[in-house]
Each structure stands twice: as structure tokens, then as C-alpha cells.
Scaffold this motif. Sequence first.
Motif, mmCIF file in Angstrom:
data_model
loop_
_atom_site.group_PDB
_atom_site.id
_atom_site.type_symbol
_atom_site.label_atom_id
_atom_site.label_comp_id
_atom_site.label_asym_id
_atom_site.label_seq_id
_atom_site.Cartn_x
_atom_site.Cartn_y
_atom_site.Cartn_z
ATOM 1 N N ALA A 79 -4.889 0.623 20.630
ATOM 2 C CA ALA A 79 -4.351 1.853 21.212
ATOM 3 C C ALA A 79 -3.531 2.625 20.180
ATOM 4 O O ALA A 79 -3.233 2.129 19.099
ATOM 5 N N TYR A 80 -3.169 3.858 20.541
ATOM 6 C CA TYR A 80 -2.521 4.787 19.625
ATOM 7 C C TYR A 80 -1.348 5.455 20.347
ATOM 8 O O TYR A 80 -1.469 5.867 21.515
ATOM 9 N N VAL A 81 -0.234 5.585 19.666
ATOM 10 C CA VAL A 81 0.975 6.149 20.277
ATOM 11 C C VAL A 81 0.821 7.660 20.418
ATOM 12 O O VAL A 81 0.442 8.353 19.459
ATOM 13 N N PHE A 82 1.107 8.170 21.600
ATOM 14 C CA PHE A 82 1.067 9.606 21.853
ATOM 15 C C PHE A 82 2.374 10.243 21.392
ATOM 16 O O PHE A 82 3.447 9.618 21.454
ATOM 17 N N ARG A 83 2.281 11.494 20.955
ATOM 18 C CA ARG A 83 3.488 12.189 20.507
ATOM 19 C C ARG A 83 4.451 12.382 21.664
ATOM 20 O O ARG A 83 5.656 12.237 21.522
ATOM 21 N N ASP A 84 3.894 12.742 22.817
ATOM 22 C CA ASP A 84 4.694 12.935 24.028
ATOM 23 C C ASP A 84 3.737 13.000 25.205
ATOM 24 O O ASP A 84 2.515 12.849 25.047
ATOM 25 N N ALA A 85 4.263 13.238 26.405
ATOM 26 C CA ALA A 85 3.443 13.246 27.621
ATOM 27 C C ALA A 85 2.408 14.363 27.596
ATOM 28 O O ALA A 85 1.268 14.188 28.061
ATOM 29 N N ASP A 86 2.790 15.531 27.038
ATOM 30 C CA ASP A 86 1.833 16.644 26.986
ATOM 31 C C ASP A 86 0.658 16.323 26.058
ATOM 32 O O ASP A 86 -0.487 16.686 26.343
ATOM 33 N N HIS A 87 0.957 15.659 24.957
ATOM 34 C CA HIS A 87 -0.099 15.262 24.032
ATOM 35 C C HIS A 87 -1.067 14.296 24.698
ATOM 36 O O HIS A 87 -2.290 14.445 24.606
ATOM 37 N N TYR A 117 -13.914 15.119 35.083
ATOM 38 C CA TYR A 117 -13.058 16.004 34.293
ATOM 39 C C TYR A 117 -12.829 17.332 35.011
ATOM 40 O O TYR A 117 -12.841 18.402 34.409
ATOM 41 N N HIS A 118 -12.655 17.229 36.334
ATOM 42 C CA HIS A 118 -12.278 18.383 37.155
ATOM 43 C C HIS A 118 -13.227 19.568 37.009
ATOM 44 O O HIS A 118 -12.807 20.730 36.945
ATOM 45 N N GLY A 119 -14.533 19.257 36.957
ATOM 46 C CA GLY A 119 -15.530 20.318 36.937
ATOM 47 C C GLY A 119 -15.865 20.868 35.571
ATOM 48 O O GLY A 119 -16.624 21.846 35.463
ATOM 49 N N ALA A 141 -1.687 13.971 27.908
ATOM 50 C CA ALA A 141 -2.457 14.684 28.931
ATOM 51 C C ALA A 141 -3.560 15.523 28.309
ATOM 52 O O ALA A 141 -4.689 15.576 28.815
ATOM 53 N N ALA A 142 -3.264 16.173 27.184
ATOM 54 C CA ALA A 142 -4.256 17.018 26.519
ATOM 55 C C ALA A 142 -5.430 16.185 26.015
ATOM 56 O O ALA A 142 -6.595 16.605 26.112
ATOM 57 N N LEU A 143 -5.145 15.000 25.497
ATOM 58 C CA LEU A 143 -6.222 14.119 25.030
ATOM 59 C C LEU A 143 -7.096 13.672 26.193
ATOM 60 O O LEU A 143 -8.331 13.704 26.106
ATOM 61 N N PHE A 144 -6.484 13.261 27.279
ATOM 62 C CA PHE A 144 -7.248 12.781 28.424
ATOM 63 C C PHE A 144 -8.020 13.899 29.120
ATOM 64 O O PHE A 144 -9.040 13.650 29.761
ATOM 65 N N ASN A 145 -7.552 15.141 28.986
ATOM 66 C CA ASN A 145 -8.250 16.290 29.580
ATOM 67 C C ASN A 145 -9.312 16.881 28.659
ATOM 68 O O ASN A 145 -9.925 17.898 28.989
ATOM 69 N N LEU A 146 -9.514 16.263 27.491
ATOM 70 C CA LEU A 146 -10.455 16.761 26.475
ATOM 71 C C LEU A 146 -10.070 18.139 25.956
ATOM 72 O O LEU A 146 -10.910 18.896 25.481
ATOM 73 N N GLN A 147 -8.789 18.447 26.017
ATOM 74 C CA GLN A 147 -8.300 19.718 25.483
ATOM 75 C C GLN A 147 -7.909 19.604 24.015
ATOM 76 O O GLN A 147 -7.716 20.613 23.338
ATOM 77 N N GLU A 148 -7.768 18.375 23.554
ATOM 78 C CA GLU A 148 -7.398 18.116 22.174
ATOM 79 C C GLU A 148 -8.167 16.895 21.688
ATOM 80 O O GLU A 148 -8.390 15.946 22.449
#
Length: 428
Positions: free
Chosen positions: A36-44, A247-249, A46-53
Motif C-alpha cells: 500500500a501507499y500513503v495518501f497525502r490527505d483525505a482529498d488525495h 464509479y457512479h456512472g 478520494a481523488a485516486l479512488f474516484n479515478l480523478q487522479e
Amino acid sequence: MNDTPKYGFDTLQVHAGARPDPATGARQTPIYQTTAYVFRDADHAAALFNLQEVGYIYSRLTNPTVAVLAERIATLEGGVGGVCCSSGHAAQIMALFPLMGPGKNVVASTRLYGGTVTQFAQTIKRFGWSAKFVDFDDLDAVKAAIDDDTRAVFCEAIANPGGYITDLDAIAPIAAEAGLPLIVDNTSATPYLCRPIEHGATLVVHSTTKYLTGNGTVMGGAIVDSGQFDWSASDKFPSLSAPEPAYHGLKFHETFGSLAFTFHGIAIGLRDLGMTMNPQAAHYTLMGIETLSLRMERHVANAMQVAGWLEKHPKVAAVTYAGLPSSPYNDRVARICPKGAGGLFTFALKDGYDACVKFVDSVNLFSHVANLGDTRSLVIHSASTTHRQLTEEQQVAAGAAPNVVRVSIGIEDPADLIADLEQALAAV
């Protein structure tokens, strides 16, 4: 280095996808042995899991060492992206996974590795999929086999075991006219000898276990996406063109464009099928690829010498190597595999099955193993091993008849290889 096409193959096989490690300056790609890999913060996160980043979440999905390998193979094949997985068989399932569905079929060449024939003829039935096997030299038969439920066309560039070269230039237009992706297994050829995307392939699959690694140490598979197929041109491929509930549509093709298949392979394929390549395997394969062109040149040169010698031997009925002028597929070498016909072929013994068994029991330098593409020369009797599950009719169609021996010619001294074959044939 995907954006630097000025570099030649020999340079890309060493450098593509790799950069000095930013933390340590290490020149060789490190083995990132982490789950596993440490996330910078909660927003980071979420963005990875949403395929936004794009980034690293969990090594079942992505890993820095494996990512370098995927980019290197994709670069050498001329694709836009790639996904690495646990084996060549895993790569085939992952290639079909976004395309198929219950009741759907794939039109496949009869000239395939025996394990692939079994996978397509038997195992995929458990998913509700099916395969239609066709002689790909019969273009009318290929066209006739395609129906409304067909979702892909599948073949090998250089077919295992016989070294048969598929006429990709003739098959690709048939798939394109039907609005279907052409999937080409390029394991036996490697991108050094053949680049299927340049001949119209949509996806390229590999067993990286073989020539890409080249040293018989680790298992692996890869899928390369050409980025050239319009997944939204019809309603045949809803996994890529329709809303994805997980992925919410999100619509993969609409969102990721030419990289739709690659992102689906990671975000859905690896996430849910879990056919993950481990980072140490990726590391060994990366080291192997660094010398790919050098090895393939020697494989081809040795195969030409050995095949030519075998063709003249009184106990040999036939040799299938496409590089020989006598081969009916020799004219395809210049078009499909311009740097040579590979290192894999078969030969038939006049005295049949029992002679083949005696032969493989008599070799010394050749290794009797169920593998190919090693630096070492390898031999096997396909009908009693890799193609054992098939009927005799299927074995003959696949090029693995009972009187046939398969050889994978390595990079040893060709005179030594011929001497070993000579004493084994004498024992027969």
C-alpha cells in the motif's frame, strides 16, 4: 519516454518508462515491495479512488515497478498504454473481460497454444462465453464465423507450436469491417520481430514469461492497448462505453478516450479479478527486456541454421519453420516479421509418436521442459504434454500432431545444438 519516438528500439528497450529513482537516484528501477501507499490527505485518497487522479493506492491495482514494465512494453509495441498481470493466461482473460458477456463469442484461430485452446474451448464456458475456432488462412471462413454475438477476433502473430505466421494484414480488415477488436498474442514474436498494432491489431497480449523475460525465472502477462478502437461506435461494448455503476456512472471511453481500455483493465480488471503481477517478477522482466533485440537476433540466426539442418535429415519428415524458403508461409516473413521468423518451430519424425518420445528422452543440451523463449534451447512433445487435452484432430489443426516435436531454439553455439539433435536422432 512514450513521447520520444525519435529513439530506436534498442534504446527504448533499455530506457522506456524508467527514470532515476527520485528519492535515491538509483539508476536501475527499484523493486517496490509494498502492498500500500500513503495518501497525502483525505482529498488525495478520494481523488485516486474516484479515478480523478492517477497514482498508487494498493499493489493489487498498481505498483511503481510494474508500472515501468507496462509502459516499456506498451512503448515497444507502439501502444498508448498497458496493463501487466500474473501470467499470459491471465492476460487473455483480462483482454476479453471488458468485451465479453454471457452468450457472446470470440472467433479464434485454430493455430494456438494448447493451453489457450483449452481455455477458450472449455474454461470460458463457465463465464457464459464461447469460442469459434477457424483456420485463419481461410478468410471466408473467418468472415462466416463472425455473427451478431461475436465480440473479438483472436490469433497469435507467430503461432505456438509450429511457428506459423498469421497474415495480420488480411485478418485485421475483416475484424475492422465487423466493428470488432483484433487481439493478437505476440508472445512468440515479441515487438522486436512483429508489431501487430502496425498491422491493425487493437490489443496485443503477451506471456512475459517467455521471450520478454528470456531467462526462465518468473511468470507474467501483459495487455497493450493500441488506443485506436472506437468503443462507442456501437452498443457492443457497454463496459467501456456505457455508465459504470461502480464509479457512479462514469463512462470509460468518454472519460479516458484512447486510454479507456487501459484504465478499465486496472480499475475494474485488476481490482476485481486480482490477477496481479508481483514487483519482483516485473523487475526480472525489465532486466530481460534490456537485451531483447540482441537475444532475438541470435534466436533467429540459430533457428535458421538448426531448421535448415533438420530439413535435410533422413529421419525428419517435415520442418515448419517459416524462415525456410520451403515454408508455405515464408512470404509472410518480410511483411509481418521483417527481422526474422522467431526461434520456435516443430519438426515431424517419420517413425511417429514413439520416435518422438525416444527423441525427447535422448537430448542432453536441449532441456525437456514446458516452456519457450528461454536463452536455453528447449524441447517438448506437444501431443503428450501441452496439447494433451485436445483431440487428435485438434492437435493436427494446432500443429501439434502425435509425430511432431516442438523446439525453442536458444542462444547457444548452433554447432553444439545440431550435435545434440544429431545424437538424439541417432538414438531414435
